[in-house]
Write a protein that holds these residues in place. Structure first.
Motif, PDB file in Angstrom:
ATOM      1  N   THR A 148       3.533  -0.875  -4.335  1.00 17.58           N
ATOM      2  CA  THR A 148       2.510  -0.483  -3.361  1.00 17.58           C
ATOM      3  C   THR A 148       1.136  -0.428  -4.007  1.00 17.58           C
ATOM      4  OG1 THR A 148       4.149   0.780  -2.109  1.00 17.58           O
ATOM      5  CG2 THR A 148       1.832   1.286  -1.697  1.00 17.58           C
ATOM      6  N   SER A 149       1.064   0.061  -5.249  1.00 15.71           N
ATOM      7  CA  SER A 149      -0.214   0.094  -5.965  1.00 15.71           C
ATOM      8  C   SER A 149      -0.740  -1.310  -6.207  1.00 15.71           C
ATOM      9  CB  SER A 149      -0.048   0.823  -7.304  1.00 15.71           C
ATOM     10  OG  SER A 149       0.298   2.171  -7.113  1.00 15.71           O
TER      11      SER A 149
ATOM     12  N   ASP B  85      -2.047  -2.684  -2.940  1.00 11.97           N
ATOM     13  CA  ASP B  85      -3.313  -2.031  -2.612  1.00 11.97           C
ATOM     14  C   ASP B  85      -4.480  -2.655  -3.386  1.00 11.97           C
ATOM     15  OD1 ASP B  85      -2.228  -0.326  -0.770  1.00 11.97           O
ATOM     16  OD2 ASP B  85      -2.051   1.378  -2.147  1.00 11.97           O
TER      17      ASP B  85
ATOM     18  N   ARG C  94      -5.708  -5.709  -1.377  1.00  9.01           N
ATOM     19  CA  ARG C  94      -6.077  -5.556   0.030  1.00  9.01           C
ATOM     20  C   ARG C  94      -7.500  -6.007   0.335  1.00  9.01           C
ATOM     21  NH1 ARG C  94      -2.939  -2.400   3.490  1.00  9.01           N
ATOM     22  NH2 ARG C  94      -1.199  -1.338   2.462  1.00  9.01           N
TER      23      ARG C  94
ATOM     24  N   ASN D 112      -1.233   3.143   7.225  1.00  6.57           N
ATOM     25  CA  ASN D 112      -0.085   3.148   6.317  1.00  6.57           C
ATOM     26  C   ASN D 112       1.164   2.605   7.007  1.00  6.57           C
ATOM     27  OD1 ASN D 112      -1.755   5.959   5.708  1.00  6.57           O
ATOM     28  ND2 ASN D 112      -1.306   4.749   3.882  1.00  6.57           N
TER      29      ASN D 112
END
Length: 208
Positions: free
Chosen positions: A20-21, A24, A27, A52
């Motif tokens: 997820t990091s 991100d 993005r 989210n």
């Protein structure tokens, strides 16, 4: 159905791998769009509906499933909370030939997507440097008890083996900066300076 011309990228990895990091970090790239899953699990902390996840109750989720609105659905952690990915979001994103549409799903979901007619996704798997480091990351989060940590570690071992068997492209997340660079390079997103758009200038070593 809207013609799909963009690139579909499916990213999986065990809890604590840092997937997820990494997502991100990408993005803010102008070519990247990230799928927002629908889920029945309760909202946590400062999570925002529509950012989210799309948070719905179980009745609404099952109605959406019956309407054929999901590409795939899964009870990811076998805890009764359902997750699903929307056809409408995918079709809109992939109508742009320059779009890199990233979906974060578990390994089983990735395999289901690979078997879905007309998708042909690229399957990437984020792998921790070792199970020992993964355990350290899970404990550092302080969100799980001992039983949950043991369950996540057992699931991680199975997911890694499953991803290898499925032919996923593996990225070892030993450093968030380095892993971001590897991921961006694989997807053709690096800028002229070698860094993906939106990545921080300062080097970081946190990978949780």
């Amino acid at each position: 159905m809207t013609p799909r011309a963009g690139q579909l990228v499916v990213i999986s990895g065990p809890s604590g791998s840092g997937k997820t990091s990494l997502i991100d970090r990408l993005r803010s790239h102008p070519r990247v769009r990230v799928s927002i899953s629908v889920t029945t699990r309760p909202r946590r902390g400062d999570e925002v509906d529509g950012v989210n996840y799309h948070f719905v109750d179980r009745e609404r989720f099952l109605a959406m499933k019956a309407e054929g609105r999901f590409i795939e659905t899964n009870d990811v952690f076998s805890d009764g909370h359902l997750y699903g990915s929307l056809w409408s979001d995918l079709d809109e994103a992939l109508s742009d030939p320059d779009c890199v549409y990233i979906m974060e799903v578990d390994v089983t979901g990735a395999e289901n997507l690979a078997r879905t007619e007309g998708l042909a996704p690229r399957f990437l798997f984020i792998q921790p440097p070792s199970m020992e480091i993964l355990e350290q990351r899970l404990r550092k989060r302080q969100t799980d008890d001992e039983e949950a940590i043991a369950r996540r570690l057992g699931r991680a071992s199975a997911e890694i083996a499953q991803a290898h068997a499925a032919g996923a492209e593996m990225i070892v997340n030993d450093s968030l900066d380095k892993a971001t660079e590897r991921l961006a390079a694989l997807l053709g997103l690096n800028g002229g300076d070698g860094r993906p758009a939106g990545s921080p200038d300062a080097t970081r070593t946190d990978v949780t």
